[in-house]
Design an enzyme around this catalytic site. Structure first.
Site, PDB file in Angstrom:
ATOM      1  N   ASP A  59      40.464  39.606  36.252  1.00  0.00           N
ATOM      2  CA  ASP A  59      40.997  39.380  37.398  1.00  0.00           C
ATOM      3  C   ASP A  59      39.656  39.747  38.020  1.00  0.00           C
ATOM      4  OD1 ASP A  59      42.820  38.250  39.322  1.00  0.00           O
ATOM      5  OD2 ASP A  59      42.671  40.410  40.703  1.00  0.00           O
ATOM      6  N   GLU A  79      37.740  35.524  35.018  1.00  0.00           N
ATOM      7  CA  GLU A  79      37.922  34.552  36.567  1.00  0.00           C
ATOM      8  C   GLU A  79      37.135  34.413  37.863  1.00  0.00           C
ATOM      9  OE1 GLU A  79      41.398  34.720  40.606  1.00  0.00           O
ATOM     10  OE2 GLU A  79      40.572  36.139  39.103  1.00  0.00           O
TER      11      GLU A  79
END
Length: 472
Positions: free
Chosen positions: A209, A238
Site C-alpha cells: 500500500d 501501489e
C-alpha cells in the site's frame, strides 16, 4: 531488478474486500454483531448500499464478510477461472477497510482470526490459487501500540513517527493514519519481520500500500527480503504514476493503463496506441504490473463505462495488453458504484440479478488469457492507432495474437503483420465469432463493427497432406 516469478505470467488476479464478499459458517452480520459493536462499529444488512457518512463514520459500518466466507466461495472462484486472490488488509484494525493497522501479527477476529486465515490459505492452495496480502507499511492506525507510546513521549518510540508540538504527520493528513519513519532501522526491521512471517506461513506475495510514499529504496528493501525467501514470491506496489522507473519491484498497480483505456473507450481521446507502446517499451517489469480498470479506490467499471459494448472493449484491452489482469470482485457480474464507499458494496450472490452475458464474457477472457502464449509473454507491437490495433508476437507465429478495438463506427481495417513467419494464405480465426480472414502477402483486411473488437489467432492451413507450417 529481480526476475518476475514464473507463475505471474499465467495469472489473473481477483481482488476481494473481505467485509463485503461473503459471510461464512451460515451466519449473518447480526449473529456477529458483538465483534463490531464492542469496538465502536455499527452493522448493516447485506445488500444495503454503503453511503458516505459525516466524519467518515462509514469506515466503521460492517456487513459481516470474513475469510471463512471467501473459503466457502472457492467453487465460484474456480468457475470464474481466476488463479490468484488479492485481499485488502486483514490484520487487526477497528475499521472495515483495515488500512489503520493495530497489530500486523494478528488476523482480525472480525474476519475469523488465525484459524480462518490458515483455512483459507489451505483451501486456495488446494485449488492452485495463489494468495497475495496487502502490506500497509507507510502508516499504522492511531491505536497501534507504538504510536500510543510515542504520544506519551516514550523515547524508544518517538523517533518512529513524525511528531510535532501540536500534531503528527499522517497519510494525506488523516490523523488516524500516522506515518512511520521508515528511515529508522527499528521500523524497517519490523516491516521486514512482518513480510517474512507471512511468507513463512505460506502466502505467495505482497501488495504494498502507498508504495510511492514508501519510496524506491524501501520498495527495494522489501523485495530483497521477499526474494531472499524465494524467487517465486511476488511483490507488487501501489504507485499511481506512469509505470516505468519502478523496476525494484515485480510490478505496480497500473492505474496509468486504467486512465488511458477509460479515456479511449469513453471517447475522450481517439488514440492511445503510442502511449501504450511507450509504456510497454519503457517499463522493464510490465509483465508483472496489474492491469487495472477499477478497485476499492475507484468508481466501479460499470459506473465509469455504463455502455456494456464499450465496457467490453476496456476488458479486452485489460486482458490482451502485457501485464496481469486484475478483476475487482463483482465487476464480472456488473456491480455498479461511485467513489468510496459506494465502490465497496456487498457482493451479489443471487444469480438472477447478475449480468450473465457479462459473466460469461469474463470467463472466456480469463480462460483465453491464462492459456494463450501470445498474451502470457508475447511482445507488444502497435499496428494501428485508429482504431487501436496491435499484435502480441510470440516465439512461434501460430502463437501470435492480433487485437483490434474499435469504439467508434464500423470500419474496414487493413493490417500489415510484422511477423515474417506468418505465411501467405494463413487463416486468422476470430475467437469470439468463429470468422476467418486470410493473410495476403503479410496483410489482412478485417471489418470491425461499431463499438466492437476482434481477437484473431493464426491457424495452420492444411490441404490434403499439405501443411503450410510444416517447417516453421
Amino acid at each position: 531488478m529481480y526476475p518476475i516469478p514464473s507463475w505471474v505470467y499465467d495469472s489473473v488476479v481477483y481482488q476481494i474486500f473481505p467485509d463485503r464478499f461473503f459471510i461464512g459458517k451460515g451466519k449473518t452480520v447480526e449473529d456477529k454483531k458483538d465483534l463490531y459493536l464492542k469496538r465502536g462499529g455499527t452493522i448493516e444488512k447485506w445488500g444495503v448500499p454503503p453511503r458516505k457518512l459525516p466524519g467518515a463514520q462509514h469506515v466503521k459500518v460492517f456487513y459481516g464478510g470474513d475469510l471463512w466466507g471467501i473459503a466457502e466461495k472457492i467453487d465460484y472462484l474456480e468457475e470464474l477461472g481466476v488463479n490468484a486472490v488479492y485481499l485488502t488488509p486483514i490484520f487487526l484494525s477497528d475499521t472495515n477497510h483495515k488500512y489503520d493497522t493495530i497489530d500486523y501479527f494478528k488476523i482480525d477476529p472480525q474476519f475469523g482470526g488465525k484459524r480462518a486465515f490458515v483455512h483459507l490459505l489451505k483451501v486456495l492452495h488446494s485449488r492452485n490459487i495463489k494468495l497475495i496480502l496487502d502490506g500497509v507499511f507507510n502508516h499504522v492506525g492511531s491505536q497501534h501500540p507504538w504510536f500510543k507510546k510515542a504520544r506519551k513521549k516514550d523515547p524508544e518510540y518517538v523517533n518512529r513517527f513524525f511528531l510535532y508540538r501540536d500534531r503528527h504527520r499522517s497519510w494525506f493528513d488523516v490523523g488516524s493514519l500516522p506515518e512511520l519513519n521508515v528511515e529508522v532501522e527499528e521500523v524497517r526491521e519490523y516491516i521486514l519481520k512482518v513480510v517474512q512471517h507471512y511468507l513463512e506461513v505460506g502466502v505467495d506475495g505482497w501488495r504494498l500500500d502507498c508504495g510511492h510514499d514508501l519510496g524506491p529504496l524501501v520498495n527495494l528493501w522489501i523485495n530483497m527480503k521477499v526474494k531472499e525467501f524465494s524467487s517465486e514470491k511476488y511483490l507488487v506496489s501501489e504507485i499511481w504514476t506512469y509505470p516505468a522507473g519502478w523496476e525494484m519491484v515485480d510490478g505496480l498497480m497500473n492505474y496509468n493503463f486504467r486512465s488511458l483505456v477509460l479515456s479511449y473507450v469513453n471517447g475522450e481521446t481517439d488514440s492511445i496506441g503510442t502511449e501504450l507502446e511507450r509504456a510497454y517499451r519503457e517499463t522493464k517489469n510490465i509483465f508483472g504490473c496489474w492491469n487495472m480498470l477499477d478497485s476499492h479506490d475507484t468508481p466501479r467499471l460499470a459506473t465509469t463505462v455504463p455502455v456494456k459494448d464499450l465496457r467490453k472493449l476496456a476488458i479486452v484491452l485489460q486482458f490482451t495488453y502485457p501485464g496481469v489482469p486484475l478483476v475487482y470482485y463483482g465487476t464480472e457480474i456488473g456491480l455498479t458504484g461511485g467513489e468510496d464507499p459506494e465502490c465497496r458494496a456487498t457482493m451479489e450472490w443471487n444469480r438472477e440479478k447478475w449480468d450473465m452475458e457479462l459473466f460469461e464474457f469474463y470467463k472466456k477472457m480469463i480462460r483465453f488469457r491464462r492459456t494463450d502464449p501470445g498474451l502470457r509473454f508475447g511482445e507488444f507491437i502497435l499496428l494501428k492507432e485508429k482504431p487501436l490495433a496491435f499484435m502480441r508476437k510470440a516465439p512461434h507465429p501460430l502463437q501470435d495474437t492480433i487485437v483490434v478495438v474499435n469504439p467508434e463506427e464500423e470500419k474496414n481495417v487493413v493490417l500489415s503483420l510484422p511477423d515474417g513467419k506468418i505465411m501467405n494464405a494463413t487463416p486468422l480465426f476470430d475467437i469470439f465469432t468463429g470468422e476467418k480472414f486470410h493473410v495476403d502477402g503479410g496483410v489482412v483486411k478485417v471489418p470491425v463493427g461499431r463499438r466492437s473488437f476482434r481477437i484473431l489467432k493464426p491457424i495452420d492451413l492444411r490441404v490434403g497432406r499439405y501443411r503450410l507450417y510444416k517447417r516453421v
